[in-house]
Scaffold this active site. Structure first.
Site, PDB file in Angstrom:
ATOM      1  N   HIS A   1      40.282  46.325  34.828  1.00 41.99           N
ATOM      2  CA  HIS A   1      40.322  44.866  34.771  1.00 41.99           C
ATOM      3  C   HIS A   1      38.901  44.345  34.880  1.00 41.99           C
ATOM      4  CE1 HIS A   1      41.263  40.719  35.677  1.00 41.99           C
ATOM      5  NE2 HIS A   1      42.538  40.958  35.418  1.00 41.99           N
TER       6      HIS A   1
ATOM      7  N   ARG B   1      39.857  33.201  34.193  1.00 48.62           N
ATOM      8  CA  ARG B   1      39.205  33.014  32.889  1.00 48.62           C
ATOM      9  C   ARG B   1      40.111  32.240  31.943  1.00 48.62           C
ATOM     10  NH1 ARG B   1      38.860  38.331  31.086  1.00 48.62           N
ATOM     11  NH2 ARG B   1      39.988  38.886  32.964  1.00 48.62           N
TER      12      ARG B   1
END
Ligand SMILES: Cc1cc2nc3c(=O)[nH]c(=O)nc-3n(C[C@H](O)[C@H](O)[C@H](O)COP(=O)(O)OP(=O)(O)OC[C@H]3O[C@@H](n4cnc5c(N)ncnc54)[C@H](O)[C@@H]3O)c2cc1C
Ligand code: SF4
Ligand code: SF4
Ligand code: FES
Lengths: 249, 616
Positions: free
Chosen positions: B257, B273
């Site tokens: 990740h 994000r």
């Protein structure tokens, strides 16, 4: 900051060997930057005493596994930084819950029982139709439900509660908050009377003595005081609050 | 003589995360008797840690208009770098909307559409229409053409697991928590259940069932730094591997990740994000648009992770005593947004790094996160090699994710697969008998007993479980990470083989009695190293780059030779897995350009003049 030498005094007892009485055992450990009790206890287990029992799962204050009494206060061990503690640290298992061994307690069984007692699922007569669009819900309502659903069943509020420590059947703040979560939910079709059966008793909202230790101890910062008041108001509004005296909390 | 307790049931589900509980509910709905085993109370399963959300093409929010299962299917296949089985991806994409709605019916407080005009952090204006108000909304996640990730603020996994478990409780399904499966009972053809060890008393139990389901989640903790919970040790996978007849699929496909927090590795959700957060380098320059002009921070995870490491290697990382990292910046989203929609991030930052993300930058680095590989099953969830054995969720290689999983597709997989596989489990079980020879059960329990006795007596050696484990973790971290190459992978395989031999000679330092945590770790370690070897050896042999598997010495995808899935077997007594391969099922979408990532950039540069070749 100069590295400190920490002294841990840890409760030891294994219910499988009742002939060995509970005792406190000391361990010394050099403090490291950013050290949490998760890091410290694992270091002790791996380097000093592989028999030491404790529970961690997420180590991120999300799963509710690791509550214990840290210098007397119920805390999530994984998010407790040693730098916030004096160099002598006493660790005890949470009271109220059944002891599994050392610092490990059976919160799981307690909370499952609480869910059963409060029937903590959506009660509805509707059928699910896989072809239909979902029912609409106002986003504010969804957020309110989520707010009450954030409880991670860690048991801190139960361990620090005067009533729960003397009444085995008391639902505690977590239990009353759980009821509030379903009362808030328009999908749940239970009537105020039905809820009254669950929380309108000494085991429920009326067993609480309102000292608010629970809210102070909740690591999720849940507004337990508000939820307790909400549930009582609901009970009273239904004209079902049989108790004349109101209690301040 | 062995002393153990025996339990009999129709269906044994090993694992009480979302996948296990959904499968159990489906089987119980068909009138079957179900027992669920779990290391921890169900609500402490790792599924609760998922914050971001669950993908389903409802198309209710402005940026999701026009979405449908076809687009979800296409995103999933591209995300997988054409490594998934397309019949599975199709079934999945078609079912996901029903799964989300059923969870709403059961009580999940999904965030809902609020009508009105809004301004996105990048300046775009959008409008949510009145006619969709109050329906389930979605947020943006990487690698998707539409906003498709349904969520409950920052606690999606939590609300899903609590709701799922409320149905398990309501239906009265039996759960034995703190009960660890340590071996499958089988005769090489059929699975009859499992041997388990009680984590309260240390007692052994035999669970006999007409069908057995592995739903034990991922193996993140094979790596020294992982976003995963500490119980994610891949146990279901190594139990299946140990049978010698059940293969693990694509174990070399490991997801990193992009935003694990430095140094603890706790996840900062992709929602950060998705909601508009940026990645910055040491000069506070937002570098992702330089590499990925179209998707920027929201290309697929494998791509963003590689771009970050690439950028660090160019010298743009922020130096720290834990090595170089980059920054995640969400300050511009505003305090209100951060403290409602991303509150869990704020808490994590405060608790574990002492920072306030509304004012400070968050130190991040790509971190091990998800296991695409697992127990290889067919589309029904039936494991290869043993009748009556099923696998579901992260423990399985169903194979929905191929070489890279899209964010939000895993929660969706656990529930969709639980529905689909649960039904198949029920069908199988209703037609199966329970005729397990007692002799076989005794043998299996006795084998575990003698393992335990050997560990306690130290008869086979005095190797230290924690030391070997640490070496295994470091080996994977160092040599089997985001960028891989032949010599490093060979080093990893050699080292892991040495550790494997040593792990067969463990001896305990504590008494090992009752619920000894040291014994539990020692019982798991050889199996964990076998998994590590499947990962490293599979990666060594796959001489191409695909999705999360990035070989520096073979930088391109090679569809001519490698459009296939690795199957790793562990024959009895072996010291290395035996690798076989099978074709990937392609039904609708032939291999092509993902539209983001290195090969896509190379394609654009070369405008298709040359075919890419891996250096030989
Ligand atoms: C930090 C984090 C955030 C994530 N966020 C997202 C997200 O936003 N969206 C998304 O789609 N995915 C996300 N994921 C991935 C997703 O959460 C997991 O892949 C998924 O929840 C796995 O579910 P599962 O049911 O397969 O396994 P788990 O939830 O891990 O459950 C495994 C169960 O098996 C039990 N078990 C294990 N071994 C044994 C044994 N030997 N015997 C008995 N029981 C055993 C455990 O006790 C547990 O109950 C995230 C993952 C992480 C690490
Ligand atoms: S306020 Fe009530 S529930 Fe909370 S700690 Fe006090 S008695 Fe217990
Ligand atoms: S209400 Fe708070 S303290 Fe009590 S169990 Fe839930 S999270 Fe823990
Ligand atoms: S380990 Fe999960 S809350 Fe502490």
């Amino acid at each position: 900051m100069a590295e400190r030498l920490l002294t841990f005094s840890i409760f030891r007892y294994n219910p499988n060997t009742p002939e060995i009485k509970p005792y406190m055992q000391e361990y010394k450990l050099e403090e490291m930057p950013g050290m949490t009790l998760f890091v410290a206890l694992n270091k002790i287990r791996e380097e000093q005493d592989p028999s030491l029992m404790f529970d961690f799962v997420c180590r991120a204050a999300i799963c509710g596994s690791c509550a214990m009494l840290v210098n007397g206060k119920p805390r999530l061990a994984c998010k407790t930084l040693t730098k916030d503690l004096p160099s002598r640290i006493t660790l005890l298992p949470l009271p109220v819950f059944k002891l599994i061994g050392d610092l490990s307690v059976d919160t799981g069984t307690w909370f499952r029982h609480m869910s059963l007692k409060t029937e903590a699922w959506i009660h509805t007569t509707r059928e699910f139709d896989p072809r239909a669009r979902e029912e609409r819900m106002d986003n504010e309502t969804a957020l309110k439900i989520y707010e009450a659903e954030r409880c991670i069943e860690c048991g801190c509020c139960i361990a620090g509660c005067a009533t729960a420590n003397i009444r085995e059947d008391f639902l505690g703040a977590a239990g009353i908050n759980r009821v509030a979560r379903f009362m808030l939910d328009p999908r749940d079709e239970r009537s105020p009377q039905e809820y009254f059966e669950v929380v309108g008793t000494e085991e429920g909202a009326f067993g609480c003595v309102g000292l608010m230790a629970c809210e102070d101890n909740c690591p999720m910062g849940l507004p337990l005081q508000m939820q307790l008041a909400y549930v009582r108001r609901k009970m009273a509004a239904a004209g079902l609050a049989a108790r004349p005296q109101t209690r301040a909390c | 003589m062995s002393v153990y307790q025996t339990h009999t049931t129709d269906v044994l589900v090993i694992g009480a995360g979302l996948a296990g509980e959904r499968t159990a509910i489906e089987a119980a709905t068909h009138g079957l008797d179900v027992i669920i085993l779990s290391l921890v109370p169900p609500r402490r399963s790792h599924s609760t840690a998922a914050q971001g959300g669950m993908q389903a093409s409802l198309g209710n929010c402005a940026m999701g208009y026009g979405d449908n299962p076809d687009i979800h299917f296409e995103d999933t296949v591209k995300g997988s770098d054409w490594g998934c089985d397309q019949d599975v991806a199709r079934l999945f994409a078609n079912t996901a909307p029903i799964a989300v709605r059923q969870m709403a019916y059961w009580g999940v407080p999904w965030n809902r559409v609020v009508a009105g005009r809004k301004k996105l952090p990048d300046g775009r204006e959008i409008e949510d229409l009145k006619e969709y108000e109050g329906l389930i909304t979605a947020r943006d996640f990487g690698g998707t053409a539409k906003w498709r990730t349904c969520y409950t603020s920052d606690g999606t996994g939590h609300t899903l697991q609590y709701t799922m478990d409320s149905i398990v409780i309501k239906m009265g399904i039996t759960v034995h928590d703190r009960m660890e499966a340590i071996a499958l009972i089988h005769d090489g053809e059929r699975c009859y259940g499992a041997v388990a060890r009680c984590l309260r008393t240390g007692q052994l139990h035999a669970y006999l069932a007409r069908s057995t389901v592995i739903a034990t989640g991922g193996y993140g903790r094979l790596y020294g730094v992982s976003t995963n919970a500490v119980i994610n040790e891949g146990s279901g996978m190594f139990l299946a591997l140990e049978t010698g007849v059940v293969p693990l699929g694509n174990m070399e496909a490991v997801q990193f990740h992009p935003t694990g927090m430095v140094p603890v590795g706790i996840l900062i959700t992709e929602g950060a994000r998705g909601d508009g957060g940026y990645l910055l380098d040491k000069n506070l320059h937002r570098f992702m648009p330089d590499y990925e002009p179209k998707k920027k921070e929201l290309a697929s995870r494998d791509v963003v992770s590689r771009r970050m490491i690439q950028h660090i290697r160019k010298g743009y990382g922020v130096e720290s005593k834990w090595g170089p990292h980059l920054w995640l910046d969400i300050r511009h989203l505003g305090r209100k947004h951060i403290y409602t929609n991303l509150r869990e991030i704020a808490n994590i930052c405060k608790n574990f790094a002492g920072i306030d993300p509304a004012e400070d930058l968050i130190p991040v680095r790509p971190t091990q996160h998800y296991s695409m590989g697992g127990v290889r099953t067919n589309i029904d969830g039936h494991a290869y090699g043993l009748k009556g054995l099923f696998a579901v969720g992260e423990a399985a290689c169903w194979d929905l994710h191929g070489f890279n999983r899209l964010g939000g597709n895993s929660l969706a997989e656990t529930i969709v697969a639980g529905m689909v596989v649960g039904k198949k489990v029920a069908e199988y079980t209703l037609g199966a008998t329970l005729d397990c020879p007692l002799q076989l059960v005794n043998e299996h329990v006795r084998r575990q007993e003698s393992r335990i006795n050997d560990l306690i007596s130290g008869r086979l050696g005095k190797e230290n479980v924690y030391e070997i484990r640490r070496e295994m973790e470091n080996t994977l971290m160092e040599y089997v990470g985001i960028f891989r190459n032949g010599p490093d992978l060979q080093k990893a395989v050699d080292k892991l083989q040495e550790l494997y031999r040593r792990s067969l000679k463990l001896g305990l330092r504590s008494s090992g009695k009752y619920a000894s945590p040291e014994l539990a770790s020692a019982l798991r370690l050889p199996g964990m190293i076998r998994l590590a070897l499947c990962i490293a050896y599979g990666a060594l042999n796959r001489t191409e780059s695909r999705g999360s598997h990035a070989r520096e010495d073979y930088p391109y995808r090679d569809d001519v030779n490698w459009l296939k899935r690795t199957l790793a077997y562990w024959p009895p007594g072996a010291e290395l897995p035996v690798l076989k391969y099978e074709p990937v099922k392609i039904t609708e979408l032939p291999p092509g350009d993902r539209g983001y990532g290195e090969s896509s950039a190379a394609n654009a540069a070369k405008s298709g003049n040359h075919t890419q070749e891996n250096k030989k």
